[in-house]
Design an enzyme around this catalytic site. Structure first.
Site, short mmCIF file in Angstrom:
data_model
loop_
_atom_site.label_atom_id
_atom_site.label_comp_id
_atom_site.label_asym_id
_atom_site.label_seq_id
_atom_site.Cartn_x
_atom_site.Cartn_y
_atom_site.Cartn_z
N ALA A 10 0.87 -1.17 0.00
CA ALA A 10 0.00 0.00 0.00
C ALA A 10 0.92 1.23 0.00
O ALA A 10 2.15 1.10 -0.02
CB ALA A 10 -0.90 -0.02 1.24
N ALA A 13 4.84 2.67 2.48
CA ALA A 13 5.49 1.51 3.10
C ALA A 13 7.00 1.55 2.90
O ALA A 13 7.70 0.66 3.36
CB ALA A 13 4.92 0.22 2.53
N GLU A 88 7.13 3.14 -9.22
CA GLU A 88 5.76 3.35 -9.71
C GLU A 88 5.42 2.34 -10.82
O GLU A 88 4.79 2.67 -11.83
CB GLU A 88 5.55 4.78 -10.19
CG GLU A 88 5.89 5.85 -9.17
CD GLU A 88 5.00 5.84 -7.93
OE1 GLU A 88 3.92 5.23 -7.97
OE2 GLU A 88 5.39 6.46 -6.92
#
Length: 198
Positions: A10, A13, A88
């Site tokens: 999530a 982190a 990403e």
């Protein structure tokens, strides 16, 4: 033997921190790394991977049209690449994940991908979907919900701080727009809990 890694979690982190540490570890040994990030994520500037604890590094950009295999094969021929790191990675396409598996299998370069597993609706991102299917190693990075449980869901917040469950899958934002929570508090925030029977 090189492998394709998917480090997922999530939000908040430490994915970018872990990526930057891995890149540093290779570079400290005199090895060449190439760091990539999504062109659409410009929260910390264009072409920069940045962590919440203050670490950052320049990065090459990818978008949906980037041919990662072609780019990496050319770079590797010019000067050998020892490791590829993708921040990403949830924004990768199916074809790009396939290309990264070819970088591993044909060029023998390890590829470390870092990203979100699911969006604010609980749906897999395209890149995450194919990395979960095709990666050699899956590593979950953990963060904590406000209740102390493991946070494995992401809530999107509107301007008033209310959780929302509708809208575009991709809206770039940080702590003002998203919060990581456990499944229980995700369901409570969105009103998805079952009524207790009497």
């Amino acid at each position: 033997m090189a492998q394709l890694y998917f480090y997922y979690s999530a939000m908040n982190a430490g994915k970018s921190t872990a990526l930057l540490q891995s890149s540093y570890n290779y570079q400290e040994r005199g090895m060449r790394t190439l760091v990539f990030t999504a062109e659409i994520d410009n929260r910390h500037g264009v072409g920069i991977v940045s962590s919440r604890i203050g670490l950052s590094s320049p990065a090459l950009l990818f978008n949906r049209q980037t041919s990662l295999f072609e780019l990496l094969e050319k770079e590797h021929r010019t000067q050998p690449v020892d490791c590829v790191l993708i921040d990403e990675c949830q924004f990768l396409t199916r074809e790009q994940v396939n290309e990264l598996s070819d970088v591993v299998d044909q060029l023998d370069i390890p590829v470390l991908c870092y990203g979100l597993r699911t969006d604010f609706r609980g749906d897999l991102f395209s890149g995450s979907h194919y990395l979960l299917a095709w990666a050699d190693k899956l590593i979950e990075l953990k963060t904590v919900c406000h209740c102390g449980r493991k946070a494995n869901c992401v809530l999107r917040l509107d301007a008033q701080g209310n959780a929302v469950h509708e809208g575009e899958q991709v809206v770039i934002g940080g702590n003002e727009s998203y919060v990581s929570v456990c499944r229980k508090h995700y369901k409570i925030a969105l009103g998805l809990t079952r009524k207790e029977s009497v």
